[in-house]
Design a protein around this motif. Sequence first.
Motif, PDB file in Angstrom:
ATOM      1  N   PRO A  61       0.546  -1.183   0.395  1.00 51.89           N
ATOM      2  CA  PRO A  61      -0.387  -0.290   0.138  1.00 51.89           C
ATOM      3  C   PRO A  61       1.168   0.546   0.424  1.00 51.89           C
ATOM      4  O   PRO A  61       0.239   2.644  -0.765  1.00 51.89           O
ATOM      5  N   GLU A  62       1.600   1.647   0.728  1.00 53.30           N
ATOM      6  CA  GLU A  62       2.681   2.727   0.708  1.00 53.30           C
ATOM      7  C   GLU A  62       3.171   2.715  -0.358  1.00 53.30           C
ATOM      8  O   GLU A  62       3.076   3.251  -0.587  1.00 53.30           O
ATOM      9  N   LEU A  68       1.010   6.368  -7.493  1.00 52.36           N
ATOM     10  CA  LEU A  68       0.156   6.234  -7.678  1.00 52.36           C
ATOM     11  C   LEU A  68       0.805   8.510  -7.841  1.00 52.36           C
ATOM     12  O   LEU A  68      -0.122   9.505  -8.537  1.00 52.36           O
ATOM     13  N   GLU A  69       0.748   8.484  -7.240  1.00 58.05           N
ATOM     14  CA  GLU A  69       1.440  10.416  -6.611  1.00 58.05           C
ATOM     15  C   GLU A  69       1.915  11.162  -7.886  1.00 58.05           C
ATOM     16  O   GLU A  69       1.296  12.014  -8.710  1.00 58.05           O
ATOM     17  N   ALA A  83      -0.243  10.916 -15.802  1.00 56.10           N
ATOM     18  CA  ALA A  83       0.212  12.021 -14.701  1.00 56.10           C
ATOM     19  C   ALA A  83       0.381  11.525 -12.896  1.00 56.10           C
ATOM     20  O   ALA A  83       1.770  11.908 -12.447  1.00 56.10           O
ATOM     21  N   GLY A  84      -0.289  11.188 -13.163  1.00 62.80           N
ATOM     22  CA  GLY A  84      -0.448  11.131 -10.708  1.00 62.80           C
ATOM     23  C   GLY A  84      -1.820  11.615 -10.631  1.00 62.80           C
ATOM     24  O   GLY A  84      -2.930  12.162 -11.287  1.00 62.80           O
ATOM     25  N   LEU A  85      -1.595  11.042  -9.551  1.00 63.97           N
ATOM     26  CA  LEU A  85      -3.030  11.406  -8.227  1.00 63.97           C
ATOM     27  C   LEU A  85      -2.341  12.184  -7.420  1.00 63.97           C
ATOM     28  O   LEU A  85      -2.186  12.009  -6.740  1.00 63.97           O
ATOM     29  N   PRO A  86      -2.242  13.951  -7.591  1.00 62.96           N
ATOM     30  CA  PRO A  86      -1.869  14.990  -6.102  1.00 62.96           C
ATOM     31  C   PRO A  86      -2.847  14.696  -4.976  1.00 62.96           C
ATOM     32  O   PRO A  86      -1.824  14.204  -3.912  1.00 62.96           O
ATOM     33  N   GLN A  89      -6.086  11.488  -0.971  1.00 63.72           N
ATOM     34  CA  GLN A  89      -7.085  11.221  -0.479  1.00 63.72           C
ATOM     35  C   GLN A  89      -7.594  10.106  -1.360  1.00 63.72           C
ATOM     36  O   GLN A  89      -8.034   9.012  -1.094  1.00 63.72           O
ATOM     37  N   LYS A  90      -7.701  10.619  -2.527  1.00 64.46           N
ATOM     38  CA  LYS A  90      -7.724  10.021  -3.332  1.00 64.46           C
ATOM     39  C   LYS A  90      -7.068   8.787  -3.838  1.00 64.46           C
ATOM     40  O   LYS A  90      -7.597   7.400  -4.068  1.00 64.46           O
ATOM     41  N   ARG A  91      -5.827   8.617  -3.566  1.00 64.22           N
ATOM     42  CA  ARG A  91      -4.852   7.693  -3.704  1.00 64.22           C
ATOM     43  C   ARG A  91      -4.853   6.943  -2.160  1.00 64.22           C
ATOM     44  O   ARG A  91      -4.928   5.804  -2.920  1.00 64.22           O
ATOM     45  N   ALA A  92      -5.534   7.334  -1.405  1.00 72.69           N
ATOM     46  CA  ALA A  92      -5.760   6.430  -0.022  1.00 72.69           C
ATOM     47  C   ALA A  92      -7.383   5.526  -0.508  1.00 72.69           C
ATOM     48  O   ALA A  92      -7.411   3.894  -0.759  1.00 72.69           O
ATOM     49  N   ASP A  93      -7.890   6.405  -0.778  1.00 72.67           N
ATOM     50  CA  ASP A  93      -9.265   5.227  -0.797  1.00 72.67           C
ATOM     51  C   ASP A  93      -8.659   4.797  -2.447  1.00 72.67           C
ATOM     52  O   ASP A  93     -10.153   3.024  -2.175  1.00 72.67           O
ATOM     53  N   LEU A  94      -8.056   5.073  -3.389  1.00 74.48           N
ATOM     54  CA  LEU A  94      -8.382   3.838  -4.652  1.00 74.48           C
ATOM     55  C   LEU A  94      -7.286   2.427  -4.748  1.00 74.48           C
ATOM     56  O   LEU A  94      -7.475   1.825  -5.055  1.00 74.48           O
ATOM     57  N   ILE A  95      -6.052   2.623  -3.508  1.00 77.07           N
ATOM     58  CA  ILE A  95      -5.916   1.937  -2.439  1.00 77.07           C
ATOM     59  C   ILE A  95      -6.333   1.112  -1.944  1.00 77.07           C
ATOM     60  O   ILE A  95      -6.495  -0.347  -1.494  1.00 77.07           O
ATOM     61  N   ALA A  96      -7.382   1.277  -1.104  1.00 76.25           N
ATOM     62  CA  ALA A  96      -8.542   1.050  -1.033  1.00 76.25           C
ATOM     63  C   ALA A  96      -9.146  -0.236  -1.233  1.00 76.25           C
ATOM     64  O   ALA A  96      -9.461  -1.345  -1.236  1.00 76.25           O
ATOM     65  N   TYR A  97     -10.125   0.248  -2.951  1.00 76.38           N
ATOM     66  CA  TYR A  97     -10.499  -0.535  -3.364  1.00 76.38           C
ATOM     67  C   TYR A  97     -10.086  -1.624  -4.672  1.00 76.38           C
ATOM     68  O   TYR A  97     -10.214  -2.368  -4.074  1.00 76.38           O
ATOM     69  N   LEU A  98      -8.758  -1.257  -4.900  1.00 74.45           N
ATOM     70  CA  LEU A  98      -7.822  -1.886  -5.409  1.00 74.45           C
ATOM     71  C   LEU A  98      -7.410  -3.484  -4.112  1.00 74.45           C
ATOM     72  O   LEU A  98      -7.213  -4.276  -5.129  1.00 74.45           O
TER      73      LEU A  98
END
Length: 101
Positions: A61-62, A68-69, A83-86, A89-98
């Motif tokens: 996850p880390e 993903l940034e 380009a990435g997700l600055p 919170q969106k990155r954290a949410d996406l990782i929870a989904y993945l």
Amino acid sequence: FTGNAAEGEKVFVQCKTCHVKEAGQNRVGPSLAGIVGRAAGSVEGFNYSPANKNSGITWTPEKLFQYLEKPARVVPGTKMVFAGLPDAQKRADLIAYLQQP
Ligand code: HEM
């Protein structure tokens, strides 16, 4: 960090042109089934760049949170054109989904 998988599903819309979350289907990018905890470059039948293939990364996850940034900073020479997700919170949410089966 803590993410919300339902929110992450909405963020995943940005990845869907190139990735599916189910096993067995590669698009422009490899299937992301089981990506959390997996070794980089390990989807059978997907033609990775040497940069991704030989990165030595395990997608914890880390590590995904960093990648993903700004993917090209973590894997210089990647052929993932994103380009990435600055937004952290969106990155954290996406990782929870993945992480969901
Ligand atoms: C590779 C995630 C968006 C194309 C990867 C990898 C991850 C990932 C984790 C490494 C896979 C592995 O080592 O098995 C994501 C996420 C996205 C996203 C979560 C959305 C936020 C995109 C988009 C494209 C794309 C929009 C196409 C324009 C690729 C390609 C690779 C890749 C071609 C292989 C890279 C290489 O071999 O150098 N992606 N991706 N991805 N992704 Fe994405």
